[in-house]
Design a protein around this motif. Structure first.
Motif, short mmCIF file in Angstrom:
data_model
loop_
_atom_site.label_atom_id
_atom_site.label_comp_id
_atom_site.label_asym_id
_atom_site.label_seq_id
_atom_site.Cartn_x
_atom_site.Cartn_y
_atom_site.Cartn_z
N GLN A 1 0.82 -1.20 0.00
CA GLN A 1 0.00 0.00 0.00
C GLN A 1 0.86 1.26 0.00
O GLN A 1 1.75 1.42 0.84
N ILE A 2 0.60 2.12 -0.95
CA ILE A 2 1.35 3.36 -1.09
C ILE A 2 0.50 4.49 -0.48
O ILE A 2 -0.67 4.62 -0.80
N THR A 3 1.11 5.26 0.39
CA THR A 3 0.35 6.32 1.08
C THR A 3 0.99 7.68 0.82
O THR A 3 2.20 7.78 0.60
N SER A 4 0.17 8.70 0.87
CA SER A 4 0.66 10.06 0.64
C SER A 4 0.11 11.01 1.70
O SER A 4 -0.94 10.75 2.29
N ALA A 5 0.84 12.09 1.91
CA ALA A 5 0.34 13.19 2.74
C ALA A 5 0.57 14.48 1.96
O ALA A 5 1.40 14.52 1.05
N LEU A 6 -0.19 15.50 2.32
CA LEU A 6 -0.06 16.80 1.67
C LEU A 6 0.16 17.87 2.73
O LEU A 6 -0.56 17.92 3.73
N LEU A 7 1.18 18.70 2.51
CA LEU A 7 1.45 19.82 3.41
C LEU A 7 1.21 21.12 2.63
O LEU A 7 1.95 21.42 1.69
N VAL A 8 0.16 21.83 3.01
CA VAL A 8 -0.18 23.10 2.36
C VAL A 8 0.48 24.21 3.18
O VAL A 8 0.26 24.30 4.40
#
Lengths: 255, 255
Positions: free
Chosen positions: A15-22
């Motif tokens: 499983q590939i996971t991502s996060a986003l930092l705005v």
């Protein structure tokens, strides 16, 4: 039980996971309404590198560094938006260099990219800031304004301006590892959420590998609910969707 | 130096800070586009309880508990949106109870509120879930659908549906401690961002109590930039704004 425990780590590995930092004071003050979270979420879901967390932080170096270090240790990829322009409040590249403990300076490759778009006489010190790239990073081309984003380790640094961010994202996505896609199907309940909650919960319990969400909305004909069935397994998805449709049809033939 | 150090803690004490925790798989999958962050950011800025951080997490209890505990220790107030409906995927109230280490059950006050809107015969087990409130919480009335939000400690739990969230937010805001408002003024640069970055940086350095942001955009007449000057001190704000306007005017009379 032993079998279930034995198979879980394999699935987790794939499983590939991502996060986003705005990054940006203007989002937190409400002056600018973010348009990037939804787009990035959609695209990552489509390719199978699911977005698992988003954070929005101000233009404060310590806050950016702390959030970046927390996220990059936890997720396969971390995307950032904002703070890579030419002005004094654009501090993302420096913060990323600090988070990774690497130096940062004008990168000749990035400068060459800027010169495709900006005449040499206009390439002042401020604009040259946009060519400051942490040591060891790979550049991400930007077909809109030429000022590049970059990737270092598992962190992908993009512009905040939506059109530029979109261009950078499409350059990066094909280079990423991806896992099995989360598939989803929507079934219209023709019912108020509270009237179908019990049978829906029973279906959710019957299909543990399927996530079932319930999203109420109001239409011209009154309150209604979208039921969203999600799974990476197409067979489980089809079975759960069928159960949800049968539940909805059963209610309608009764009512 | 001693004087500056001596005055800083007083200013810090008066400053009220907020964080927002958006809860919901549908935001992270991109299926639903968040419309709450921008509205909450604007309203908190207007009353002087500035939004300092936003996190978006999935409908996973552990993720909600961890984010909530991190945020509630760091900021004066933490707002949450989402996950307080009647279906099995609505787990916010239980996660908040867990984060605070308190029990949770159907609250008679909340049940009475639901009965204002829902006939007793329709108040099934699922709808009664919306009256599950952590022990010790105060209810937040909801004029739209009656199902209440709640406040426990410094955490304010609201619905995810924008119209309901708006109603709850307006009930809560007058009850909060607030600090001096962040004031802001926008000056149109009539210039590309990279052409004014150097004089802008010089102004930012002259006014350390003022935050100066630069936001490029493209209009019918080409690239332009909004310069946003922000401060809690109206005199410092006016002086910095004047400096920015003089810089812009000086460039135009030359050009």
């Amino acid at each position: 039980m032993a079998e279930a425990n034995g198979t879980q780590p394999v699935a987790a590995e794939r499983q590939i996971t991502s996060a986003l930092l705005v990054i940006g004071d203007e989002i937190l003050s409400g002056r600018t309404k973010d348009k990037n979270i939804g787009h990035i979420a959609e695209r990552l879901t489509e390719i199978g590198a699911d977005l698992r967390e988003v954070r929005v932080v101000p233009d404060v170096e310590e806050d950016i560094v702390d959030a970046l270090n927390a996220l990059r240790r936890r997720y396969t990829y971390v995307f950032t938006t904002g703070g890579i322009g030419p002005t004094h409040d654009d501090i993302t590249a420096d913060a990323v260099a600090k988070a990774f403990g690497v130096s940062i300076d004008v990168d000749p490759r990035a400068k060459a990219m800027l010169l495709q778009f900006i005449a040499e006489k206009d390439l002042n010190e401020a604009r040259l800031r946009m060519a400051r790239i942490p040591a060891g990073a790979d550049l991400i081309a930007n077909s809109v304004s030429k000022a590049p984003g970059f990737r270092i380790g598992n962190v992908i640094v993009m512009a905040g301006v939506p059109a530029i961010m979109h261009a950078m994202l499409e350059v990066v996505l094909p280079t990423l590892d991806t896992g099995p896609r989360m598939l989803s199907e929507t079934v219209l309940a023709n019912a108020k959420e509270g009237d179908i909650a019990a049978p829906l919960k029973a279906i959710a319990e019957r299909f543990p590998g399927v996530s079932i969400g319930s999203y109420p909305f109001t239409s011209d004909t009154g309150p209604n609910t979208n039921l969203v069935v999600r799974s990476r397994d197409p067979h489980a998805l089809a079975a759960a969707r069928e159960a949800v449709m049968a539940m909805v049809a059963g209610r309608q033939s009764v009512g």
